[in-house]
Design a protein around this motif. Structure first.
Motif, PDB file in Angstrom:
ATOM      1  N   THR A 166      54.308 -37.258  60.457  1.00 26.15           N
ATOM      2  CA  THR A 166      53.639 -38.304  60.966  1.00 26.15           C
ATOM      3  C   THR A 166      53.508 -38.343  62.497  1.00 26.15           C
ATOM      4  N   VAL A 167      52.357 -38.697  62.886  1.00 31.71           N
ATOM      5  CA  VAL A 167      52.299 -38.918  64.497  1.00 31.71           C
ATOM      6  C   VAL A 167      51.944 -40.521  64.599  1.00 31.71           C
ATOM      7  N   ARG A 168      52.822 -40.915  65.482  1.00 34.69           N
ATOM      8  CA  ARG A 168      52.624 -42.472  65.686  1.00 34.69           C
ATOM      9  C   ARG A 168      52.377 -42.613  67.202  1.00 34.69           C
ATOM     10  N   LEU A 169      51.520 -43.678  67.455  1.00 34.10           N
ATOM     11  CA  LEU A 169      51.307 -44.164  68.851  1.00 34.10           C
ATOM     12  C   LEU A 169      51.455 -45.481  69.190  1.00 34.10           C
ATOM     13  N   TYR A 170      52.453 -45.776  70.003  1.00 34.30           N
ATOM     14  CA  TYR A 170      52.721 -46.958  70.425  1.00 34.30           C
ATOM     15  C   TYR A 170      51.465 -47.184  71.528  1.00 34.30           C
ATOM     16  N   TYR A 171      50.459 -48.104  71.004  1.00 32.06           N
ATOM     17  CA  TYR A 171      49.513 -48.298  71.758  1.00 32.06           C
ATOM     18  C   TYR A 171      49.417 -49.021  73.081  1.00 32.06           C
ATOM     19  N   THR A 172      50.282 -49.954  73.204  1.00 28.55           N
ATOM     20  CA  THR A 172      50.420 -50.629  74.535  1.00 28.55           C
ATOM     21  C   THR A 172      51.395 -49.828  75.514  1.00 28.55           C
ATOM     22  N   LEU A 173      51.996 -49.003  75.187  1.00 27.41           N
ATOM     23  CA  LEU A 173      52.621 -47.908  76.071  1.00 27.41           C
ATOM     24  C   LEU A 173      52.178 -46.696  76.155  1.00 27.41           C
ATOM     25  N   ASP A 174      50.985 -46.271  75.301  1.00 33.76           N
ATOM     26  CA  ASP A 174      50.545 -44.951  75.518  1.00 33.76           C
ATOM     27  C   ASP A 174      51.714 -43.821  75.321  1.00 33.76           C
ATOM     28  N   VAL A 175      52.344 -44.246  74.277  1.00 31.30           N
ATOM     29  CA  VAL A 175      53.555 -43.205  73.985  1.00 31.30           C
ATOM     30  C   VAL A 175      53.372 -42.504  72.364  1.00 31.30           C
ATOM     31  N   VAL A 176      53.424 -41.205  72.357  1.00 27.65           N
ATOM     32  CA  VAL A 176      53.118 -40.760  71.071  1.00 27.65           C
ATOM     33  C   VAL A 176      54.429 -40.107  70.553  1.00 27.65           C
ATOM     34  N   GLN A 177      54.778 -40.235  69.461  1.00 25.84           N
ATOM     35  CA  GLN A 177      55.904 -39.628  68.918  1.00 25.84           C
ATOM     36  C   GLN A 177      55.189 -38.853  67.612  1.00 25.84           C
TER      37      GLN A 177
END
Length: 377
Positions: free
Chosen positions: A263-274
């Motif tokens: 799974t790839v997850r983007l925390y879009y308010t932080l511009d952080v990808v996990q």
């Protein structure tokens, strides 16, 4: 500054509009653009703007001056279409806050108007200016998570009494016979669906085959504050958005691509990808930069870059707005399933167990009703 320096005009300078004022003034300081005019029924505070910036009570007055090259529109949703059309008629390119219009018909009319004028309309989904978006799409295309199974988007936010009292249109679906289209899915958490659609590469209107909706509210409003939208995408996959404005506390919203091998997850308010792979390797987290949409619009005007969020590529999101407004009125969550909290976030309603229901909806691609979520009984 040269004569070619773009002249900016901002319609709506308070609330979120204040951020556009700050950005415009920062660009002026750098010699990139010049803020020449603002329009708002509430004038700027004395000394808040340079002396050369003129103020009008409305967009009509500002545009009639003929001094604006780029109009930035940060006004209530139901006013977007008319003001943007007027700006196009005045020869402007436009940065238009999201959602671009209140109805699908207005969206089509505005797109045709812009095309006829040969003008650019950039829509204010700031998250789509993030370098994280192409990065995630690249990861998926390179097979980092295997075959894509589904997409998801969620946000658990807190909105207090003041949020709904701040304007007559807040929390409304219609007002005086006019479509307002405020609500969790279409306004405060609109970026969730828009960003997930971008990761899926499904941003145009015909990329969506259908949308199933489950709309609820715990607050005393017309619009939804706790909802699920399930998109049937053209490629046969599903995108599920589950959101609430009635969480116990604010959580960072995120969008994800779930594959057979991770799974790839983007925390879009932080511009952080996990990136989490299914083979047991530790998660990889990476932060990215973001290009502000006004700068991108100025670059597009100068032929240096394509628009990051052109109007046509918000058509899939407008299918959501259209579906929400065509759906039956959101159902009230019974009072026994929410509590009224008073804390640092103000006085706000909290739906019991809503966070778990959001995660269940994403995992199973089912609505609250299909899940039998306890708070809707």
């Amino acid at each position: 500054m040269t004569v070619e320096t773009p002249r900016l005009g901002i319609v709506g300078i308070h609330g979120h509009g204040a951020s556009h004022v700050r950005r415009a003034l920062a660009l002026e300081e750098r010699g990139v653009a010049r803020l020449v005019a603002v329009a708002d029924p509430t004038p700027p505070a004395p000394g808040a703007l340079p002396a050369h910036v003129v103020h009008d009570d409305d967009a009509e007055g500002m545009l009639a001056r003929g001094i604006v090259d780029v109009a930035i529109i940060s006004t209530p949703i139901h006013t977007h279409a008319a003001i943007a059309a007027a700006a196009l008629d005045a020869g402007c390119d436009v940065l238009l806050e999201k959602p671009p219009t209140a109805t699908f018909d207005e969206f089509h009319a505005l797109a045709a108007h812009a095309a006829a004028r040969g003008a650019r309309v950039q829509v204010g989904f700031q998250s789509l200016g993030s370098e994280a978006v192409p990065y995630v799409r690249g990861l998926v295309a390179d097979g980092a998570i295997g075959e894509v199974l589904r997409y998801g988007a969620t946000g658990a936010w807190v909105r207090d009494d003041r949020y709904y009292a701040r304007a007559a249109w807040a929390g409304r679906r219609r007002m005086g016979g006019v479509v307002v289209a405020d609500g969790a899915l279409t306004n405060p958490l609109a970026h969730a669906s828009a960003t997930a659609l971008a990761l899926a590469g499904m941003q145009r209107a015909d990329d969506v085959d259908g949308i199933a909706l489950d709309l609820f509210h715990a607050n005393d409003i017309e619009a939804d504050d706790t909802s699920v939208a399930r998109f049937a995408l053209r490629d046969g996959r599903t995108l599920t958005t589950a959101v609430t404005l009635c969480a116990a506390q604010r959580e960072e919203p995120w969008v994800e691509v779930v594959g057979a091998q991770g799974t790839v997850r983007l925390y879009y308010t932080l511009d952080v990808v996990q990136l989490v792979r299914g083979d047991g390797r530790p998660p990889v987290t990476r932060a990215f930069g973001r290009e502000p949409l006004l700068e991108n619009l100025l670059d597009a005007r100068a032929g240096r870059a394509p628009l990051a969020v052109p109007l046509a590529e918000t058509g899939a999101f407008m299918r959501l707005v259209d579906a929400v407004m065509a759906a039956p009125e959101p159902r009230a969550i019974p009072a026994e399933h929410w509590i009224e909290a008073v804390d640092d976030a103000g006085r706000h309603r909290v739906v019991r167990g809503v966070e778990a229901a959001l995660h269940d909806a994403l995992r199973t691609q089912r609505t609250f009703t299909e899940l039998g979520a306890p708070f809707i009984c």
